[in-house]
Write an enzyme that holds these catalytic residues in place. Structure first.
Site, PDB file in Angstrom:
ATOM      1  N   ASN A  32    -114.239  60.824  48.761  1.00  0.00           N
ATOM      2  CA  ASN A  32    -113.138  60.213  49.510  1.00  0.00           C
ATOM      3  C   ASN A  32    -111.891  60.023  48.650  1.00  0.00           C
ATOM      4  OD1 ASN A  32    -114.871  60.304  51.620  1.00  0.00           O
ATOM      5  ND2 ASN A  32    -115.271  58.103  51.697  1.00  0.00           N
ATOM      6  N   ARG A 101    -111.345  65.311  58.500  1.00  0.00           N
ATOM      7  CA  ARG A 101    -110.323  64.404  59.029  1.00  0.00           C
ATOM      8  C   ARG A 101    -109.142  64.239  58.094  1.00  0.00           C
ATOM      9  NH1 ARG A 101    -109.309  60.176  62.260  1.00  0.00           N
ATOM     10  NH2 ARG A 101    -108.481  58.299  61.321  1.00  0.00           N
ATOM     11  N   ARG A 130    -112.060  58.324  66.082  1.00  0.00           N
ATOM     12  CA  ARG A 130    -111.240  58.554  64.881  1.00  0.00           C
ATOM     13  C   ARG A 130    -109.763  58.808  65.227  1.00  0.00           C
ATOM     14  NH1 ARG A 130    -114.962  59.905  60.803  1.00  0.00           N
ATOM     15  NH2 ARG A 130    -113.489  58.946  59.329  1.00  0.00           N
ATOM     16  N   ASP A 314    -120.073  52.791  55.295  1.00  0.00           N
ATOM     17  CA  ASP A 314    -120.721  54.038  54.865  1.00  0.00           C
ATOM     18  C   ASP A 314    -122.072  53.793  54.217  1.00  0.00           C
ATOM     19  OD1 ASP A 314    -117.453  54.811  53.779  1.00  0.00           O
ATOM     20  OD2 ASP A 314    -118.411  55.450  55.636  1.00  0.00           O
ATOM     21  N   ARG A 407    -121.665  67.634  52.869  1.00  0.00           N
ATOM     22  CA  ARG A 407    -120.239  67.257  52.904  1.00  0.00           C
ATOM     23  C   ARG A 407    -119.924  66.226  51.828  1.00  0.00           C
ATOM     24  NH1 ARG A 407    -117.649  65.936  58.636  1.00  0.00           N
ATOM     25  NH2 ARG A 407    -115.931  65.650  57.173  1.00  0.00           N
TER      26      ARG A 407
HETATM   27  C1  EPZ Z   1    -112.264  56.607  55.470  1.00  0.00           C
HETATM   28  O1  EPZ Z   1    -112.130  57.124  56.787  1.00  0.00           O
HETATM   29  C2  EPZ Z   1    -113.502  57.287  54.909  1.00  0.00           C
HETATM   30  N1  EPZ Z   1    -113.303  58.720  54.914  1.00  0.00           N
HETATM   31  C3  EPZ Z   1    -114.719  56.941  55.751  1.00  0.00           C
HETATM   32  O2  EPZ Z   1    -115.861  57.489  55.102  1.00  0.00           O
HETATM   33  C4  EPZ Z   1    -114.882  55.419  55.780  1.00  0.00           C
HETATM   34  O3  EPZ Z   1    -115.947  55.100  56.651  1.00  0.00           O
HETATM   35  C5  EPZ Z   1    -113.592  54.780  56.293  1.00  0.00           C
HETATM   36  O4  EPZ Z   1    -112.477  55.190  55.482  1.00  0.00           O
HETATM   37  C6  EPZ Z   1    -113.667  53.270  56.258  1.00  0.00           C
HETATM   38  O5  EPZ Z   1    -113.890  52.836  54.966  1.00  0.00           O
HETATM   39  C7  EPZ Z   1    -112.573  59.297  53.936  1.00  0.00           C
HETATM   40  O6  EPZ Z   1    -112.030  58.638  53.087  1.00  0.00           O
HETATM   41  C8  EPZ Z   1    -112.487  60.790  53.973  1.00  0.00           C
HETATM   42  P1  EPZ Z   1    -110.116  54.259  58.686  1.00  0.00           P
HETATM   43  P2  EPZ Z   1    -110.783  56.813  57.624  1.00  0.00           P
HETATM   44  O7  EPZ Z   1    -108.810  54.881  58.967  1.00  0.00           O
HETATM   45  O8  EPZ Z   1    -109.631  56.789  56.721  1.00  0.00           O
HETATM   46  C9  EPZ Z   1    -109.677  53.106  63.231  1.00  0.00           C
HETATM   47  C10 EPZ Z   1    -117.725  58.881  54.872  1.00  0.00           C
HETATM   48  O9  EPZ Z   1    -118.881  58.757  55.329  1.00  0.00           O
HETATM   49  N2  EPZ Z   1    -108.353  53.755  63.155  1.00  0.00           N
HETATM   50  O10 EPZ Z   1    -110.193  53.076  57.791  1.00  0.00           O
HETATM   51  O11 EPZ Z   1    -110.745  57.713  58.793  1.00  0.00           O
HETATM   52  C11 EPZ Z   1    -110.803  54.125  63.225  1.00  0.00           C
HETATM   53  O12 EPZ Z   1    -111.031  54.620  64.524  1.00  0.00           O
HETATM   54  C12 EPZ Z   1    -116.533  58.590  55.755  1.00  0.00           C
HETATM   55  O13 EPZ Z   1    -117.456  59.185  53.683  1.00  0.00           O
HETATM   56  C13 EPZ Z   1    -107.500  53.665  64.252  1.00  0.00           C
HETATM   57  O14 EPZ Z   1    -107.828  53.058  65.265  1.00  0.00           O
HETATM   58  O15 EPZ Z   1    -111.126  55.329  58.114  1.00  0.00           O
HETATM   59  C14 EPZ Z   1    -111.964  53.354  62.702  1.00  0.00           C
HETATM   60  O16 EPZ Z   1    -112.554  52.644  63.776  1.00  0.00           O
HETATM   61  C15 EPZ Z   1    -116.920  58.261  57.184  1.00  0.00           C
HETATM   62  N3  EPZ Z   1    -106.291  54.276  64.204  1.00  0.00           N
HETATM   63  C16 EPZ Z   1    -111.322  52.364  61.740  1.00  0.00           C
HETATM   64  O17 EPZ Z   1    -109.920  52.344  62.044  1.00  0.00           O
HETATM   65  C17 EPZ Z   1    -105.881  54.981  63.100  1.00  0.00           C
HETATM   66  O18 EPZ Z   1    -104.747  55.520  63.092  1.00  0.00           O
HETATM   67  C18 EPZ Z   1    -111.491  52.751  60.295  1.00  0.00           C
HETATM   68  O19 EPZ Z   1    -110.809  53.943  60.093  1.00  0.00           O
HETATM   69  C19 EPZ Z   1    -106.764  55.067  62.001  1.00  0.00           C
HETATM   70  C20 EPZ Z   1    -107.990  54.447  62.045  1.00  0.00           C
END
Ligand code: EPZ
Length: 436
Positions: A32, A101, A130, A314, A407
């Protein structure tokens, strides 16, 4: 077929349970953190050298995407060297963006460098929709004009200008995306209710090495003074805290004794807190954490996933595998994603007793033992949970959809085998022949 290139895996993992894991693991670079850096690297008008980049499929797919926009790269003696001096716009197929993503997070970097670009919208996945609304809202505050037509984002930034961004949710991705974009956007940008994940801190350090001026990364308010130009740099990707947590859980579920090395123990605080509640012996030093376990864990009444520094979403799936064999009941509430329960039905096929309420709360009645079964990984961390369950189960477990695991886990089966586990990657054809 090696699924490192992200294609559908033609392999399964065969796990024979009952072996205690013992020994130590040097944790490789964070997927990440590296993916966030591979979005921001496009901001550099120069050549960047990255060390400790993990050899996992998401990284290879993302590098292919960067090269479509003019970046060139080569692996040299374990380092990844990327030249981002000559970028150009491109029309890329959605297959290069939907599965990874963070591919979407290059939008801001391309706007800051090129002034306009287009990019397919990212897809949802098996853990949730997402959305990227917070990303788009923040980029518009910085002056970007963005339209979504036919699944493609068309973006122009005639004159990006720093601004005040408040994130309705402390999104890790939106914080990374907007902090990086602001680093090459004239003026001052403040991001409030920012995510505090370690990957934000390492990205800020990388941007700083490129010449960016950022304060507050790791807190809920980040201030970025935009620069006219950012240069190439050298940077080492930090260890993968999620990989480390997974191996610590593998030790606990097999009554083992494992030390993960090259890590920052403070990244494991939330997990260690709950492991200790479950009766697991945890110890730590300046760059290592050790888990020793004898007997069964005890149930943990309330685990609730939260943005960092709360319990990591995670890690909740591999944690559920451990608590499935606990003496007593446990509850895990997933507050970050609406669908991160793909592991439950598969664990129940192995004899676990987990009931999901409202799609987010797992009620776990601990059982004495799991039994090996044929199971299917629905996503990256669900796959890891199934491998851990297989390590503890009686008999043989076959896990399909290994490409999900590839992945984010580098050399997963080799590492577990080196620790004394019996985990083998076998081609599907060989496995099906054995069945016929
Ligand atoms: C990052 O995803 C990680 N992925 C995820 O890890 C991790 O679970 C997540 O952060 C939370 O810590 C990477 O870094 C590649 P978020 P990200 O934006 O950035 C909502 C793994 O297993 N949201 O913090 O996509 C979203 O739907 C992966 O390694 C909105 O609503 O996470 C979710 O419910 C899985 N609108 C929550 O926020 C937005 O514009 C968390 O998403 C963005 C997000």
């Amino acid at each position: 077929m090696n699924s490192k290139d992200g294609t559908k895996s033609m392999n399964v993992l065969k796990v024979i349970g009952g072996k205690r894991l013992q020994g130590s693991v040097d944790i490789t670079g964070s997927k990440n953190a590296a993916l966030a850096i591979l979005s921001a690297v496009l901001l550099a008008d120069g050549v960047t050298t990255l060390y400790n980049v993990p050899d996992v499929s998401d990284i290879h797919i993302k590098l292919r995407l960067l090269s479509r926009f003019g970046a060139t790269y080569e692996w040299r003696e374990g380092a990844l060297i990327i030249d981002t001096r000559n970028l150009h716009t491109a029309e890329v197929e959605e297959e290069l963006v939907r599965p990874i993503r963070t591919s979407f997070y290059i939008l801001g970097s391309l706007l800051a460098r090129l002034g306009k670009t287009q990019l397919p919208a990212p897809g949802g996945c098996n853990i949730g929709a997402r959305p990227v609304d917070l990303h788009i809202k923040g980029l518009r505050i910085l002056g970007a004009e963005i339209d979504l037509t036919g699944g493609i984002y068309y973006a122009e930034a005639p004159n990006l200008q720093g601004g005040e961004i408040y994130l309705d949710f402390p999104s890790a991705g939106a914080t990374q995306h907007l902090m990086a974009t602001a680093a090459l956007t004239p003026g001052m940008t403040v991001i409030q209710n920012a995510a505090m994940e370690p990957e934000i801190v390492s990205l800020a350090a990388f941007l700083g090495a490129m010449g960016a001026r950022i304060e507050g990364a790791g807190s809920s308010t980040i201030t970025i003074q935009g620069m006219d130009r950012l240069t190439g740099c050298e940077f080492r990707v930090p260890a993968d805290r999620l990989q480390a947590g997974t191996y610590l859980l593998a030790a606990a579920i097999t009554e083992g004794d494992v030390t993960v090395r090259g890590v920052m123990p403070e990244h494991q605080t939330a997990l260690l807190n709950k492991l200790r509640e479950a009766g697991v012996d945890c110890s730590e030093g300046h760059d290592w954490v050790r888990v020793q376990m004898v007997g069964r864990p005890v149930g943990v009444q309330k685990i609730k996933t939260m943005p960092y520094p709360g319990f990591p979403t995670d890690i909740q799936q591999p944690m559920a595998a451990l608590l499935a064999i606990a003496d007593g009941n446990s509850t895990i509430e997933e507050t970050i994603y609406e669908g991160r329960t793909g592991h439950v039905n598969e664990l129940n096929r192995m004899g676990a007793k987990i009931m999901v309420q409202g799609g987010r709360v797992s009620h776990i009645d601990g059982v004495e033992r799991l039994t090996g079964a044929h199971v299917v990984a629905s996503d990256l961390r669900a796959g890891a949970a199934l491998v851990l369950a297989g390590l503890a189960a009686e008999g043989e477990t076959i896990i399909r959809n290994v490409h999900f695991i590839d992945r984010g886990y580098q050399n997963f089966e080799q590492t577990l085998t080196a620790l004394g586990g019996d985990v083998e990657r076998i081609p599907v054809t060989e496995f099906e022949q054995a069945l016929s």
